[in-house]
Motif scaffolding. Structure first.
Motif, short mmCIF file in Angstrom:
data_model
loop_
_atom_site.label_atom_id
_atom_site.label_comp_id
_atom_site.label_asym_id
_atom_site.label_seq_id
_atom_site.Cartn_x
_atom_site.Cartn_y
_atom_site.Cartn_z
N GLU A 4 44.84 33.90 42.95
CA GLU A 4 44.88 34.15 44.39
C GLU A 4 45.51 35.52 44.62
O GLU A 4 46.64 35.77 44.23
CB GLU A 4 45.71 33.09 45.11
N LYS A 5 44.76 36.41 45.23
CA LYS A 5 45.27 37.75 45.53
C LYS A 5 46.20 37.63 46.73
O LYS A 5 45.81 37.17 47.80
CB LYS A 5 44.13 38.71 45.81
N GLN A 6 47.45 38.06 46.53
CA GLN A 6 48.50 37.77 47.49
C GLN A 6 48.26 38.38 48.86
O GLN A 6 48.41 37.73 49.88
CB GLN A 6 49.85 38.28 46.94
N PHE A 7 47.89 39.65 48.90
CA PHE A 7 47.80 40.33 50.19
C PHE A 7 46.48 40.07 50.89
O PHE A 7 46.42 39.98 52.11
CB PHE A 7 48.03 41.84 49.99
N GLU A 8 45.38 39.97 50.12
CA GLU A 8 44.09 39.71 50.75
C GLU A 8 43.89 38.24 51.07
O GLU A 8 42.99 37.88 51.82
CB GLU A 8 42.95 40.18 49.83
N LYS A 9 44.73 37.37 50.50
CA LYS A 9 44.62 35.93 50.70
C LYS A 9 43.21 35.44 50.35
O LYS A 9 42.55 34.75 51.13
CB LYS A 9 44.97 35.56 52.14
N MET A 10 42.75 35.82 49.17
CA MET A 10 41.44 35.39 48.70
C MET A 10 41.54 34.99 47.24
O MET A 10 42.47 35.37 46.54
CB MET A 10 40.41 36.51 48.87
N ILE A 11 40.58 34.18 46.79
CA ILE A 11 40.55 33.74 45.40
C ILE A 11 39.60 34.65 44.64
O ILE A 11 38.46 34.87 45.05
CB ILE A 11 40.09 32.27 45.29
N LYS A 12 40.08 35.20 43.53
CA LYS A 12 39.31 36.14 42.72
C LYS A 12 38.99 35.52 41.37
O LYS A 12 39.88 35.01 40.69
CB LYS A 12 40.11 37.43 42.54
N GLY A 13 37.72 35.56 40.99
CA GLY A 13 37.31 35.12 39.66
C GLY A 13 37.13 36.32 38.75
O GLY A 13 36.71 37.39 39.19
N ARG A 14 37.45 36.15 37.48
CA ARG A 14 37.31 37.25 36.52
C ARG A 14 36.76 36.71 35.21
O ARG A 14 37.37 35.85 34.57
CB ARG A 14 38.67 37.91 36.27
N LEU A 15 35.58 37.20 34.82
CA LEU A 15 35.01 36.84 33.52
C LEU A 15 35.67 37.70 32.46
O LEU A 15 35.65 38.93 32.55
CB LEU A 15 33.50 37.05 33.53
N VAL A 16 36.25 37.06 31.45
CA VAL A 16 37.05 37.77 30.46
C VAL A 16 36.51 37.49 29.06
O VAL A 16 36.18 36.35 28.72
CB VAL A 16 38.53 37.33 30.55
N PHE A 17 36.42 38.55 28.28
CA PHE A 17 36.05 38.47 26.87
C PHE A 17 37.30 38.14 26.06
O PHE A 17 38.32 38.80 26.20
CB PHE A 17 35.46 39.82 26.44
#
Length: 274
Positions: A145-158
């Motif tokens: 959860e991005k604190q300031f934007e108040k949104m959930i961020k997904g990240r595909l990671v190797f």
């Protein structure tokens, strides 16, 4: 600037605080008792907790008040009743349980972005060498959860930790500024009153293309597993023919075309573009 020693109680539970600027003039401001005490404390620290007379700085009333407000806002943002609050990343299963539909939407958005930008391409198992298949690393989906934007961020990671044994330090190390150097520069800029600009490059790594493998070198593959396989098939039905079974679990092998977060060489590849 010196903070007034004896704030006087004003009407309706407010405090009227006096401040003296560097030219000797006084200014007064009114705010709630609770907020005023916190701001006065922060302003006092600005004035009296400086190291060395040669580095002492004088603050105008407006500057000190603004800095004190910023200090209190930062403290209130990260120092909660439950302790210090920092960005927490979750694996996909944990994240979707915590964030619900917002977590699911974040996963779909991240995978859709990777597909639209052609960051990887599916390959049949028979088209890979035994060495390439052995070196293929799993993909992970992280949610935060991005604190300031108040949104959930997904990240595909190797999952790059498994590649350390066949990557040299020269292939993975990139010039990075020391934390001490950044802090020193910030202090100098603040002391001289310089204007500072920061810039973020969105999706910096995945805009960096992988170099073509030389003759005899292995290409880099990533293995997508679990529920991400079904999500990919729903978004791109042509991926269905690339599904294989490994230990009764479905998987899709994709060739990595761009630097992906988690790859040990991503930082160096991005740096070498400039």
């Amino acid at each position: 600037m010196a903070a007034g020693k004896n704030p006087r109680a004003g009407e309706q539970g407010s405090i009227e605080a006096g401040f003296r600027s560097v030219d000797g003039s006084r200014s007064r401001s009114r705010c709630s008792t609770k907020d005023s005490k916190a701001i006065l404390e922060a302003q006092h620290n600005l004035c009296f907790q400086q190291i060395g007379n040669e580095m002492k700085a004088d603050y105008e009333v407006y500057d000190a008040t603004m800095i004190a407000h910023c200090m209190m806002q930062i403290k209130a943002k990260f120092d909660t009743d439950e302790g210090l609050n920092f960005i927490q990343q979750y694996y996909r299963n944990q994240g979707q349980k915590k964030f619900g539909d917002d977590g699911k939407d974040a996963v779909n958005k991240e995978l859709r972005q990777m597909l639209l930008r052609d960051r990887f391409t599916p390959k049949f198992v028979k088209d890979k060498s035994a060495s390439e298949r052995k070196k293929a690393q799993s993909a992970m989906m992280l949610l935060a959860e991005k604190q300031f934007e108040k949104m959930i961020k997904g990240r595909l990671v190797f999952q790059g930790d498994g590649t350390r044994e066949w990557l040299s330090r020269e292939d993975t190390a990139s010039p990075t500024a020391l934390q001490e150097a950044i802090t020193t520069t910030c202090v100098i800029d603040a002391h001289k009153g310089r204007d500072i600009m920061t810039m973020d490059v969105p999706n910096a790594f995945i805009q960096t293309y992988m170099p073509e493998a030389k003759e005899g070198e292995d290409r880099i593959y990533m293995k997508i597993t679990a529920m991400m396989v079904q999500i990919l098939i729903d978004m791109a039905p042509e991926y269905r023919k690339y599904v294989v079974l490994e230990n009764e679990n479905r998987a899709i092998y994709v060739r990595v075309l761009c630097a992906i977060y988690g790859m040990l060489q991503s930082s160096l590849l991005f740096y070498n573009q400039f």
